[in-house]
Design an enzyme around this catalytic site. Structure first.
Site, PDB file in Angstrom:
ATOM      1  N   ILE A  19       0.840  -1.204   0.000  1.00  0.00           N
ATOM      2  CA  ILE A  19       0.000   0.000   0.000  1.00  0.00           C
ATOM      3  C   ILE A  19       0.875   1.254   0.000  1.00  0.00           C
ATOM      4  CG2 ILE A  19      -1.569   1.352   1.458  1.00  0.00           C
ATOM      5  CD1 ILE A  19      -2.829  -1.356   2.344  1.00  0.00           C
ATOM      6  N   ASP A  38      11.791   3.185   5.399  1.00  0.00           N
ATOM      7  CA  ASP A  38      11.435   1.767   5.362  1.00  0.00           C
ATOM      8  C   ASP A  38      12.622   0.947   5.861  1.00  0.00           C
ATOM      9  OD1 ASP A  38       9.002   0.285   3.507  1.00  0.00           O
ATOM     10  OD2 ASP A  38      10.680  -0.991   4.147  1.00  0.00           O
ATOM     11  N   ASP A  61      13.850   1.496  10.715  1.00  0.00           N
ATOM     12  CA  ASP A  61      12.896   0.523  11.244  1.00  0.00           C
ATOM     13  C   ASP A  61      12.003   1.310  12.195  1.00  0.00           C
ATOM     14  OD1 ASP A  61      11.580  -1.413  12.819  1.00  0.00           O
ATOM     15  OD2 ASP A  61      13.117  -2.881  12.276  1.00  0.00           O
ATOM     16  N   VAL A  62      10.695   1.301  11.949  1.00  0.00           N
ATOM     17  CA  VAL A  62       9.816   2.162  12.756  1.00  0.00           C
ATOM     18  C   VAL A  62       9.656   1.669  14.196  1.00  0.00           C
ATOM     19  CG1 VAL A  62       8.529   3.034  10.750  1.00  0.00           C
ATOM     20  CG2 VAL A  62       7.637   1.065  12.040  1.00  0.00           C
ATOM     21  N   ASN A  88       2.299   4.438   7.797  1.00  0.00           N
ATOM     22  CA  ASN A  88       1.723   3.318   7.045  1.00  0.00           C
ATOM     23  C   ASN A  88       2.373   1.979   7.379  1.00  0.00           C
ATOM     24  OD1 ASN A  88       0.370   2.084   4.507  1.00  0.00           O
ATOM     25  ND2 ASN A  88       2.567   1.737   4.180  1.00  0.00           N
ATOM     26  N   TYR A 153      -3.095  -7.807  16.559  1.00  0.00           N
ATOM     27  CA  TYR A 153      -3.201  -6.907  15.396  1.00  0.00           C
ATOM     28  C   TYR A 153      -4.430  -6.018  15.524  1.00  0.00           C
ATOM     29  CZ  TYR A 153      -3.548  -5.425  10.485  1.00  0.00           C
ATOM     30  OH  TYR A 153      -3.641  -4.682   9.334  1.00  0.00           O
ATOM     31  N   LYS A 157      -4.627  -1.868  15.721  1.00  0.00           N
ATOM     32  CA  LYS A 157      -5.348  -0.997  14.782  1.00  0.00           C
ATOM     33  C   LYS A 157      -6.465  -0.240  15.490  1.00  0.00           C
ATOM     34  CE  LYS A 157      -2.799  -1.804  11.223  1.00  0.00           C
ATOM     35  NZ  LYS A 157      -1.957  -0.736  10.642  1.00  0.00           N
ATOM     36  N   THR A 188      -1.241  -7.187  -1.475  1.00  0.00           N
ATOM     37  CA  THR A 188       0.113  -6.674  -1.217  1.00  0.00           C
ATOM     38  C   THR A 188       0.952  -7.880  -0.796  1.00  0.00           C
ATOM     39  OG1 THR A 188      -0.275  -6.384   1.157  1.00  0.00           O
ATOM     40  CG2 THR A 188      -0.812  -4.500  -0.245  1.00  0.00           C
TER      41      THR A 188
HETATM   42  P1  NAD Z   1       3.425  -4.983   3.160  1.00  0.00           P
HETATM   43  O1  NAD Z   1       4.054  -5.941   4.116  1.00  0.00           O
HETATM   44  O2  NAD Z   1       3.021  -5.473   1.833  1.00  0.00           O
HETATM   45  O3  NAD Z   1       4.327  -3.694   3.020  1.00  0.00           O
HETATM   46  C1  NAD Z   1       4.739  -3.048   4.210  1.00  0.00           C
HETATM   47  C2  NAD Z   1       5.887  -2.115   3.962  1.00  0.00           C
HETATM   48  O4  NAD Z   1       6.267  -1.618   5.252  1.00  0.00           O
HETATM   49  C3  NAD Z   1       7.113  -2.805   3.366  1.00  0.00           C
HETATM   50  O5  NAD Z   1       7.788  -1.913   2.510  1.00  0.00           O
HETATM   51  C4  NAD Z   1       7.951  -3.128   4.604  1.00  0.00           C
HETATM   52  O6  NAD Z   1       9.342  -3.225   4.335  1.00  0.00           O
HETATM   53  C5  NAD Z   1       7.629  -1.939   5.497  1.00  0.00           C
HETATM   54  N1  NAD Z   1       7.787  -2.239   6.920  1.00  0.00           N
HETATM   55  C6  NAD Z   1       7.266  -3.275   7.618  1.00  0.00           C
HETATM   56  N2  NAD Z   1       7.675  -3.230   8.892  1.00  0.00           N
HETATM   57  C7  NAD Z   1       8.475  -2.148   8.997  1.00  0.00           C
HETATM   58  C8  NAD Z   1       9.226  -1.579  10.050  1.00  0.00           C
HETATM   59  N3  NAD Z   1       9.269  -2.145  11.268  1.00  0.00           N
HETATM   60  N4  NAD Z   1       9.922  -0.443   9.814  1.00  0.00           N
HETATM   61  C9  NAD Z   1       9.936   0.101   8.587  1.00  0.00           C
HETATM   62  N5  NAD Z   1       9.278  -0.393   7.548  1.00  0.00           N
HETATM   63  C10 NAD Z   1       8.544  -1.513   7.743  1.00  0.00           C
HETATM   64  O7  NAD Z   1       2.121  -4.421   3.944  1.00  0.00           O
HETATM   65  P2  NAD Z   1       0.799  -3.719   3.353  1.00  0.00           P
HETATM   66  O8  NAD Z   1      -0.217  -4.770   3.113  1.00  0.00           O
HETATM   67  O9  NAD Z   1       1.160  -2.765   2.285  1.00  0.00           O
HETATM   68  O10 NAD Z   1       0.330  -2.946   4.659  1.00  0.00           O
HETATM   69  C11 NAD Z   1       0.582  -1.548   4.853  1.00  0.00           C
HETATM   70  C12 NAD Z   1      -0.311  -1.071   5.983  1.00  0.00           C
HETATM   71  O11 NAD Z   1      -1.678  -1.321   5.637  1.00  0.00           O
HETATM   72  C13 NAD Z   1      -0.070  -1.802   7.302  1.00  0.00           C
HETATM   73  O12 NAD Z   1      -0.155  -0.885   8.358  1.00  0.00           O
HETATM   74  C14 NAD Z   1      -1.225  -2.793   7.356  1.00  0.00           C
HETATM   75  O13 NAD Z   1      -1.561  -3.145   8.669  1.00  0.00           O
HETATM   76  C15 NAD Z   1      -2.323  -2.000   6.686  1.00  0.00           C
HETATM   77  N6  NAD Z   1      -3.397  -2.835   6.141  1.00  0.00           N
HETATM   78  C16 NAD Z   1      -3.159  -3.721   5.132  1.00  0.00           C
HETATM   79  C17 NAD Z   1      -4.199  -4.500   4.639  1.00  0.00           C
HETATM   80  C18 NAD Z   1      -4.000  -5.497   3.531  1.00  0.00           C
HETATM   81  O14 NAD Z   1      -4.936  -6.270   3.253  1.00  0.00           O
HETATM   82  N7  NAD Z   1      -2.881  -5.494   2.837  1.00  0.00           N
HETATM   83  C19 NAD Z   1      -5.481  -4.377   5.189  1.00  0.00           C
HETATM   84  C20 NAD Z   1      -5.692  -3.462   6.222  1.00  0.00           C
HETATM   85  C21 NAD Z   1      -4.641  -2.681   6.683  1.00  0.00           C
END
Ligand code: NAD
Length: 255
Positions: A19, A38, A61-62, A88, A153, A157, A188
């Site tokens: 995302i 990231d 790293d967040v 994010n 989780y 959220k 994703t």
């Molecule tokens: P993803 O794992 O596909 O991508 C996450 C990105 O964040 C990656 O670039 C990863 O390297 C980075 N990341 C992860 N942990 C990190 C850390 N500790 N420090 C720095 N960077 C970090 O995830 P996504 O599906 O794109 O999710 C993004 C956000 O959307 C998240 O907060 C997730 O909870 C939320 N979300 C996703 C979905 C879904 O279905 N994909 C649904 C609801 C909410």
């Protein structure tokens, strides 16, 4: 023609992939300069280069407050301003009820998904006051409606959603808007990993299509479009909004 985000500097955590990547590209298309923070620097560098312009990638790293402070300082040194912070980055594992969740799993989830917002806010606050900026949090529908077997989780959220409202109330006095987007499912790398962990991965794709009343599980572009809007001046009178971007997944009682 200037885009909806032209001249803006946006700090985006987790912007390398998923995302966040779609948001980085959409922000750049609307004229913003994006600083991707990231933990996967290689992928972040690729995304920043695709975004083009002055966009940059920084390793952070967040879950590490010092790393976030250093990255935000570096953004300020480079660009002299921050107009928006998009929190994010997040993780979704483990898929477990609370009593099966280890303390380490619980702590990692809360640190990455929630405490990171505490740090980015502390370190970017003065810059956001100066720019009368905006904060956007990627929350999740499950923080509003719950989900089986994801207690830690869901808690993270839910906290992010409450925090969004508290921050919106506190920071309105500085003209800083604070909003959240709530995806249901989005294709994703995270969702692909989650599917592989489920007991019946073959039926899970159909399930994910079915829960979105608008027809199918989307890609990140739908979240990015909502995010562009919320960070743009078109949303200038919107704060404390918890926006489902979920194809109606929360409406329930479907046939
Ligand atoms: P993803 O794992 O596909 O991508 C996450 C990105 O964040 C990656 O670039 C990863 O390297 C980075 N990341 C992860 N942990 C990190 C850390 N500790 N420090 C720095 N960077 C970090 O995830 P996504 O599906 O794109 O999710 C993004 C956000 O959307 C998240 O907060 C997730 O909870 C939320 N979300 C996703 C979905 C879904 O279905 N994909 C649904 C609801 C909410």
């Amino acid at each position: 023609m200037p885009g909806d985000l032209s001249e803006k500097v946006i700090v985006l955590t987790g912007g390398a992939d998923g995302i966040g990547r779609e948001c980085a590209l959409a922000y750049a298309r609307e004229g913003a300069t994006v600083a991707i923070l990231d933990r996967d620097l290689e992928t972040a560098l690729r995304t920043a280069s695709e975004a083009g312009g002055d966009s940059i990638a920084l390793h952070a790293d967040v879950s590490d407050g010092d790393a976030l402070r250093a990255a935000i300082d570096a953004v300020l040194k480079r660009f002299g301003r921050i107009d928006s912070v998009h929190n994010n980055a997040g993780i979704a594992s483990p898929s477990k009820p609370l009593h099966e969740t280890s303390e380490r799993e619980w702590d990692d989830l809360q640190r990455i998904n929630v405490k990171s917002v505490f740090w980015t806010t502390k370190y970017a606050f003065e810059a956001l006051v100066a720019s009368k900026g905006a904060i956007l949090n990627t929350a999740s529908m499950v923080g509003l409606i719950g989900q089986q077997d994801h207690a830690a989780y869901v808690a993270s959220k839910g906290a992010m959603i409450s925090l969004t409202k508290a921050m919106a109330a506190d920071y309105a006095r500085y003209s800083i808007r604070v909003n959240a987007v709530c995806p249901a499912g989005v294709w994703t790398p995270m969702l692909e990993r989650w599917c592989a962990e489920q007991p019946d991965p073959s039926s899970i794709r159909q399930y994910l299509d079915d829960i979105h009343l608008l027809g199918s599980c989307p890609h990140g572009d739908v979240i990015a479009d909502a995010a562009v809007f919320l960070l743009s001046s078109k949303a200038r009178f919107i704060t404390g909004c918890i926006l489902p971007v979920s194809g109606g997944a929360e409406l329930g009682y479907r046939r």
